[in-house]
Design a protein around this motif. Structure first.
Motif, short mmCIF file in Angstrom:
data_model
loop_
_atom_site.label_atom_id
_atom_site.label_comp_id
_atom_site.label_asym_id
_atom_site.label_seq_id
_atom_site.Cartn_x
_atom_site.Cartn_y
_atom_site.Cartn_z
N PRO A 67 79.42 37.96 27.82
CA PRO A 67 79.70 39.18 27.04
C PRO A 67 78.90 39.25 25.73
CG PRO A 67 81.47 37.61 26.76
CD PRO A 67 80.55 37.00 27.78
N LEU A 68 77.60 39.23 25.85
CA LEU A 68 76.73 39.34 24.67
C LEU A 68 76.56 40.82 24.33
CD1 LEU A 68 74.74 38.07 22.62
CD2 LEU A 68 72.97 38.25 24.39
N HIS A 69 76.97 41.19 23.14
CA HIS A 69 76.90 42.61 22.74
C HIS A 69 75.55 42.95 22.09
CE1 HIS A 69 78.05 46.54 21.27
NE2 HIS A 69 77.81 46.15 20.02
N GLU A 70 75.07 42.07 21.22
CA GLU A 70 73.84 42.37 20.48
C GLU A 70 73.17 41.08 20.06
OE1 GLU A 70 72.36 45.08 16.63
OE2 GLU A 70 74.48 44.58 16.89
N VAL A 71 71.84 41.14 20.00
CA VAL A 71 71.04 40.01 19.51
C VAL A 71 70.21 40.50 18.32
CG1 VAL A 71 69.28 38.28 20.04
CG2 VAL A 71 70.85 39.06 21.82
N LYS A 72 70.28 39.78 17.22
CA LYS A 72 69.38 40.04 16.10
C LYS A 72 68.58 38.77 15.85
CE LYS A 72 72.21 43.51 13.72
NZ LYS A 72 72.92 43.88 12.47
N LEU A 89 57.05 28.39 12.98
CA LEU A 89 57.91 29.56 12.93
C LEU A 89 59.36 29.11 12.99
CD1 LEU A 89 56.03 31.95 15.40
CD2 LEU A 89 56.00 32.04 12.90
N HIS A 90 60.18 29.65 12.10
CA HIS A 90 61.60 29.33 12.07
C HIS A 90 62.37 30.57 12.51
CE1 HIS A 90 60.68 25.58 9.96
NE2 HIS A 90 59.83 26.30 9.22
N VAL A 91 63.08 30.45 13.62
CA VAL A 91 63.78 31.57 14.22
C VAL A 91 65.28 31.41 14.03
CG1 VAL A 91 64.13 32.90 16.33
CG2 VAL A 91 61.95 31.73 15.95
N SER A 92 65.91 32.46 13.54
CA SER A 92 67.35 32.48 13.37
C SER A 92 67.94 33.56 14.26
CB SER A 92 67.71 32.74 11.90
OG SER A 92 69.11 32.89 11.75
N LEU A 93 68.92 33.18 15.10
CA LEU A 93 69.54 34.11 16.02
C LEU A 93 70.92 34.51 15.51
CD1 LEU A 93 68.78 32.34 19.43
CD2 LEU A 93 67.44 34.12 18.32
N GLU A 94 71.22 35.79 15.56
CA GLU A 94 72.56 36.29 15.27
C GLU A 94 73.09 36.94 16.55
OE1 GLU A 94 74.84 39.62 12.48
OE2 GLU A 94 72.82 38.94 11.94
N LEU A 95 74.11 36.31 17.15
CA LEU A 95 74.67 36.78 18.40
C LEU A 95 76.04 37.38 18.16
CD1 LEU A 95 73.83 33.65 20.60
CD2 LEU A 95 72.38 35.62 20.13
N THR A 96 76.26 38.60 18.63
CA THR A 96 77.57 39.22 18.50
C THR A 96 78.14 39.49 19.89
OG1 THR A 96 76.60 41.44 18.37
CG2 THR A 96 77.01 40.29 16.30
N GLY A 97 79.45 39.33 19.99
CA GLY A 97 80.13 39.49 21.26
C GLY A 97 81.26 38.48 21.35
N ASP A 98 82.10 38.64 22.33
CA ASP A 98 83.24 37.74 22.52
C ASP A 98 82.76 36.49 23.24
OD1 ASP A 98 85.76 36.70 22.57
OD2 ASP A 98 86.50 38.00 24.20
N LEU A 99 82.04 35.64 22.51
CA LEU A 99 81.36 34.48 23.09
C LEU A 99 82.09 33.20 22.75
CD1 LEU A 99 77.74 35.46 21.98
CD2 LEU A 99 78.74 35.82 24.25
N THR A 100 82.14 32.28 23.72
CA THR A 100 82.68 30.96 23.45
C THR A 100 81.59 30.11 22.80
OG1 THR A 100 81.98 30.05 25.58
CG2 THR A 100 84.13 31.17 25.50
N ALA A 101 82.01 29.00 22.22
CA ALA A 101 81.04 28.08 21.61
C ALA A 101 80.06 27.57 22.66
CB ALA A 101 81.78 26.92 20.95
N GLN A 103 79.05 29.17 25.36
CA GLN A 103 78.11 30.25 25.68
C GLN A 103 77.05 30.40 24.60
OE1 GLN A 103 81.03 33.34 26.25
NE2 GLN A 103 80.84 33.26 28.51
N ARG A 104 77.43 30.23 23.35
CA ARG A 104 76.47 30.33 22.25
C ARG A 104 75.40 29.24 22.37
NH1 ARG A 104 77.55 33.52 17.92
NH2 ARG A 104 79.50 34.67 17.99
N GLN A 105 75.83 28.01 22.69
CA GLN A 105 74.88 26.93 22.84
C GLN A 105 73.99 27.15 24.07
OE1 GLN A 105 74.20 24.39 20.71
NE2 GLN A 105 75.60 25.56 19.38
N GLN A 106 74.57 27.74 25.10
CA GLN A 106 73.81 28.04 26.32
C GLN A 106 72.72 29.07 26.01
OE1 GLN A 106 76.39 29.43 29.43
NE2 GLN A 106 74.80 29.34 31.01
N LEU A 107 73.07 30.08 25.25
CA LEU A 107 72.10 31.11 24.88
C LEU A 107 71.02 30.55 23.96
CD1 LEU A 107 74.52 34.12 24.39
CD2 LEU A 107 72.82 33.87 26.20
N LEU A 108 71.42 29.66 23.05
CA LEU A 108 70.44 29.05 22.16
C LEU A 108 69.40 28.27 22.96
CD1 LEU A 108 69.42 28.24 19.36
CD2 LEU A 108 71.07 26.34 19.39
#
Length: 422
Positions: A67-72, A89-101, A103-108
């Motif tokens: 349930p990833l709503h938006e990626v910045k 290059l240093h990349v910072s991800l901002e993930l919004t959505g009803d994500l579990t910890a 899922q966030r690591q999986q997306l990273l």
């Protein structure tokens, strides 16, 4: 896939990047010698990586029902050691959505597997640079075909003249095919702000849509298909060309020809003027399989109602599929610009201009042909073109540029927007 990059404006670093039907402008900052009208090449490279990561995460999340709503994505560059071979290059991800910890690591982890990231970190990238063979000048009697140069002036145009191989045809020193383009309602996108001219005449001829012309003589004229609008700049005039609100709201395509003609030397400093000639003044000459409209000068034994101070020819011709037409013999220097369709004889594709060297019988392709014939008596040199000005001496060009930028040149009093001379 081929990406084309071309200089946007003569004398400037700004480049136009053509990718399929999309255009992007690139530039350098003023400190680096550019005009800061677009991202620089490093920015585009960095943005490609950031964009690829965002798209990869969105596609992966959709496929895995995450349930990833938006990626910045924020990306910062450290190029302090670039010359030593290290580009960070240093990349910072901002993930919004009803994500579990989890899922966030999986997306990273997936973010670093995006195709562009892998390309620059894992693949052996080779760049081979070569020179495109320079076009050989046409030999005597051999026809010259001019290829269009695409430009973005707020909308897409195809520029035929001036070209490297042919600076002008008769008095025609500038030829643009505008559009077809649509413009967003409620905006000024595509409007051409007021700008100056000297020493030339402009002719606007539309195939579709409409434009609104305003000039420093007080002219306010809606320009519609089939009409001829002749503005003689003489010693100096400024004008704007804007897209009418109803054209924007109805999303009607605007398409047509914008040309400039050199005024004769004894008319170069004459009083400026503007004449509007409605479409009804240019009836079509019907020839089997063809129709012809004579817009300037004489052609097919017909004379235009437009008064122009030098001998020239400007005509619109439409041929049915596979039909043929013998063009009149002429002592003038003439060219054919194929706006739409194709020609089997001479072989010509839409967007190309053929500078005629002999009498021609044209044969339309299976899709018909819509073309312009233009030209006239050759204008003796020197004729100098710089930005929007035509003159016989560099000093006159410099004076016009300085007068415009300093406010000494006539300007529209009810329009504060203007384009500075480069």
């Amino acid at each position: 896939m081929t990406i084309f990059v071309s200089q946007h404006t003569a004398g400037q670093l700004r480049q136009t990047i053509q990718i399929h039907d999309h255009q992007i402008n690139a530039d350098l900052t003023q400190a680096a010698g550019g005009t800061d009208t677009g991202p620089d090449p490093h920015d585009l490279f960095d943005a490609a990586i950031a964009t690829c990561k965002a798209m990869t995460l969105q596609l992966y999340a959709k496929r895995k029902n995450i349930p990833l709503h938006e990626v910045k994505v924020a990306i910062e560059r450290d190029d302090s050691a670039e010359q030593k071979g290290l580009y960070q290059l240093h990349v910072s991800l901002e993930l919004t959505g009803d994500l579990t910890a989890e899922q966030r690591q999986q997306l990273l982890a997936i973010a670093d597997k995006c195709p562009i990231h892998k390309l620059v970190t894992q693949a052996d990238v080779q760049v081979h640079t070569s020179l495109k063979p320079e076009a050989l000048p046409a030999t005597a009697g051999e026809p010259l075909i001019i290829q269009p140069q695409q430009r973005d002036i707020g909308f897409i145009i195809r520029r035929l003249l001036p070209a490297k191989a042919q600076r002008r045809v008769g008095p025609f020193i500038f030829v643009d095919h505008m559009g077809p383009a649509t413009f967003a309602a409620g905006t000024t996108e595509g409007d051409v702000r007021q700008h100056p001219h000297i020493g030339l005449a402009t002719v606007t001829y539309l195939f579709s849509g409409a434009m609104y012309h305003s000039d420093t003589l007080g002219t306010r004229q809606r320009i519609e298909p089939g009409a001829i609008n002749l503005m003689r700049a003489g010693r100096g005039i400024a004008h704007s060309e804007r897209i009418p609100a109803d054209i924007r709201e109805q999303q009607l395509q605007v398409e047509g020809m914008q040309i400039w003609l050199v005024l004769p030397e004894d008319e170069a400093e004459s009083e400026p003027s503007f004449q509007h000639y409605p479409a009804a003044l240019f009836p079509a000459i019907q020839v089997p399989g063809s129709e012809i409209r004579v817009l300037l000068g004489e052609y097919f034994s017909q004379s235009s109602v437009v008064n122009f101070p030098s001998r020239c020819c400007y005509a619109e011709l439409k041929l049915d599929p596979c039909s043929s037409l013998a063009l009149p013999k002429s002592e003038q220097q003439l060219a054919i610009y194929l706006a739409k369709g194709s020609l089997k004889q001479p072989a010509l594709s839409a967007g190309q201009m053929l500078v005629m060297t002999e009498d021609l019988t044209v044969v339309a392709g299976d899709d018909g042909a819509h073309f312009m014939v233009l030209g006239g008596d050759q204008v003796p040199d020197p004729v100098l073109l710089n930005w929007n000005f035509v003159a016989r001496t560099p000093e006159r060009l410099a004076q016009a540029r300085d007068d415009w930028n300093s406010g000494q040149f006539p300007r529209l009093t009810d329009d504060a927007e203007w384009i500075p001379a480069p």
